[in-house]
Design a protein around this motif. Sequence first.
Motif, PDB file in Angstrom:
ATOM      1  N   TYR A 314       0.835  -0.403   0.064  1.00  0.00           N
ATOM      2  CA  TYR A 314       0.004  -0.157  -0.317  1.00  0.00           C
ATOM      3  C   TYR A 314       1.236   1.010   0.231  1.00  0.00           C
ATOM      4  N   ILE A 315       0.711   2.255  -0.876  1.00  0.00           N
ATOM      5  CA  ILE A 315       1.102   3.282  -1.146  1.00  0.00           C
ATOM      6  C   ILE A 315       0.235   4.786  -0.713  1.00  0.00           C
ATOM      7  N   GLY A 316       0.181   5.730  -0.154  1.00  0.00           N
ATOM      8  CA  GLY A 316      -1.084   6.413  -0.292  1.00  0.00           C
ATOM      9  C   GLY A 316      -1.413   7.157   0.911  1.00  0.00           C
ATOM     10  N   ARG A 317      -2.251   8.199   1.324  1.00  0.00           N
ATOM     11  CA  ARG A 317      -2.982   9.004   2.155  1.00  0.00           C
ATOM     12  C   ARG A 317      -3.219   7.843   2.777  1.00  0.00           C
ATOM     13  N   LEU A 318      -2.531   7.858   4.585  1.00  0.00           N
ATOM     14  CA  LEU A 318      -3.557   7.177   5.864  1.00  0.00           C
ATOM     15  C   LEU A 318      -4.994   7.930   5.957  1.00  0.00           C
ATOM     16  N   VAL A 319      -5.252   8.042   5.209  1.00  0.00           N
ATOM     17  CA  VAL A 319      -7.107   8.747   5.919  1.00  0.00           C
ATOM     18  C   VAL A 319      -7.850   7.218   5.394  1.00  0.00           C
ATOM     19  N   GLU A 320      -9.064   7.407   6.453  1.00  0.00           N
ATOM     20  CA  GLU A 320     -10.465   7.015   5.399  1.00  0.00           C
ATOM     21  C   GLU A 320     -10.787   6.952   3.734  1.00  0.00           C
ATOM     22  N   GLN A 321     -10.547   7.973   3.615  1.00  0.00           N
ATOM     23  CA  GLN A 321     -11.045   8.178   2.613  1.00  0.00           C
ATOM     24  C   GLN A 321     -10.346   6.931   1.193  1.00  0.00           C
ATOM     25  N   LYS A 322      -9.176   6.585   1.644  1.00  0.00           N
ATOM     26  CA  LYS A 322      -8.461   5.594   0.844  1.00  0.00           C
ATOM     27  C   LYS A 322      -8.594   4.587   1.356  1.00  0.00           C
ATOM     28  N   GLY A 323      -9.598   3.956   2.458  1.00  0.00           N
ATOM     29  CA  GLY A 323     -10.194   2.566   2.787  1.00  0.00           C
ATOM     30  C   GLY A 323      -8.436   1.967   3.684  1.00  0.00           C
ATOM     31  N   VAL A 324      -7.871   2.582   4.454  1.00  0.00           N
ATOM     32  CA  VAL A 324      -6.618   2.503   4.836  1.00  0.00           C
ATOM     33  C   VAL A 324      -7.385   2.059   6.726  1.00  0.00           C
ATOM     34  N   ASP A 325      -8.266   2.682   6.827  1.00  0.00           N
ATOM     35  CA  ASP A 325      -9.350   1.734   8.248  1.00  0.00           C
ATOM     36  C   ASP A 325      -9.348   0.502   8.050  1.00  0.00           C
ATOM     37  N   LEU A 326     -10.200  -0.064   6.703  1.00  0.00           N
ATOM     38  CA  LEU A 326     -10.185  -1.292   6.321  1.00  0.00           C
ATOM     39  C   LEU A 326      -9.101  -2.477   6.468  1.00  0.00           C
ATOM     40  N   ILE A 327      -8.209  -1.783   6.123  1.00  0.00           N
ATOM     41  CA  ILE A 327      -6.349  -2.831   5.518  1.00  0.00           C
ATOM     42  C   ILE A 327      -6.467  -2.942   7.006  1.00  0.00           C
ATOM     43  N   VAL A 328      -6.659  -1.656   8.438  1.00  0.00           N
ATOM     44  CA  VAL A 328      -6.002  -2.279   9.472  1.00  0.00           C
ATOM     45  C   VAL A 328      -7.220  -2.885  10.076  1.00  0.00           C
TER      46      VAL A 328
END
Length: 502
Positions: A314-328
């Motif tokens: 994964y590369i990108g902003r650590l924000v909910e728009q990017k679904g990073v919370d789903l990854i976590v």
Amino acid sequence: MSILRERADEAATSFDVLFASSEALPLIKTGGLADVAGSLPVALRSLGHDARLILPAYPRALKQVRELRTACELRLPGALSPVRLLSGFMPDRDLPVYLVDAPEHFCREGNPYTDVSGRDWGDNAERFLLFSWAVATVAMGVPALNWRPQLLHCNDWQTALAPALMRDREERPATVFTIHNLAYQGLFDRATFDRLKLPPALWSVAGLEFHQRLSFIKGGIIFADRVNTVSPTYADEVRTSQHGCGLDGLLRQIGGRFQGILNGIDYHTWNPATDPALTQPYDTERLHLKAGNKLELQRLFDLPRNEHTFVLGYIGRLVEQKGVDLIVEMLPWLLEDPRVQVVMQGSGEANLELMLKRVAEAHPDRVGTYVGYDEGRAHLIEAGCDAFLMPSRFEPCGLNQMYSLRYGCVPIVRRTGGLADTVSDGDRGPATGFLFEEPSAEALCHKVREAVDLWHNNQDAWRARMRAGMEQDISWEASARQYQHYYADALEARQNLERALA
């Protein structure tokens, strides 16, 4: 016949284009706009158009633009002293660049929009109004430049006032306005509108007023000859109440003036066969060499080196728009499978940065993280990973999934915006990746497990997806040809308006 029509007839197959942006790679970057501004004008020039870039004279830009000189001075509303217009060339390309040198507005630490602590600059409205005045002035023609564009291409709210400022000017160029992310609109209070001394007529629903606030982005949407966003699916989405950020009605209202044109990527910079950031270059005929980059990536992130491990990136902003919370949320379930490693690079919301740090500390042999952005590391992630995670809640276009396709790093994406337009799971043409619908950790995990199983059990099918993605034409040249037609539409619209006013 008008000057505009004469010039359009003389250059029926090529255009003089001023491309206005608040950031551009490699001069300065906070997001995908910089990639576009650094690549699309170059692609337009390769098609025979005289495209030139204009952006603020940030300190980092001043250090990098080559053959820099003072072209002239501009007297702009709101500027206490004349503003220098500098000219030069991109450091790595023969792309002409104009820098708007107003030190009190742009010579400061931090990024173009926020200070070093991440807070918006308090005078952003003044800063980007000044920049829009400079853009409009150059677009109308400055004798010292001996060049006048037929078309002005503005991007996002930071340049959106330029079409509004030229709205009543005779012999103005045709204008195109591109929305890269509708969520960022340049909204300010009524007091700011008054302080900026904008024409009172612009304070209306048919102007810049938006629910009793000043909206910069409306300047581009209402007053540009043509408006577009960066993928066809996102263009459809923003005309709905769910994704339109309050502007869906206006975007529906302008009808055929609005469409989606998919971004591209720079094949010069993103080429696995020649990329200097890679340990081992490769192409579709030498896919087996990709494994050397996986081993180097594992070393870089202090993970056990094993080419038989499935590596997700994964590369990108650590924000909910990017679904990073789903990854976590997904990682504890996914890490039950000992055949998987995950590497992530990015920065953003403090709570997500902390969650990732804790997951990495709990699983040091399975998860590697890098908080920040490093270009060389980003290239190695694309080359070293087997699959790329992009579970965005919405995504106007997205570039990382296209870099992944180019590098044979199979994307696992949510079916939204530009992700739906660039990645196929076999429903339209050859499969190039994996798509899921529901923005949930469960749906993401299910699709990742499907990818892991295919990689372990059917390498022929996996390599077919890799090759199909690598062979897909997602170059800026392909996108530039679409913009070429869109520019012609904008010029025709401008000419028709001029005839109606004659």
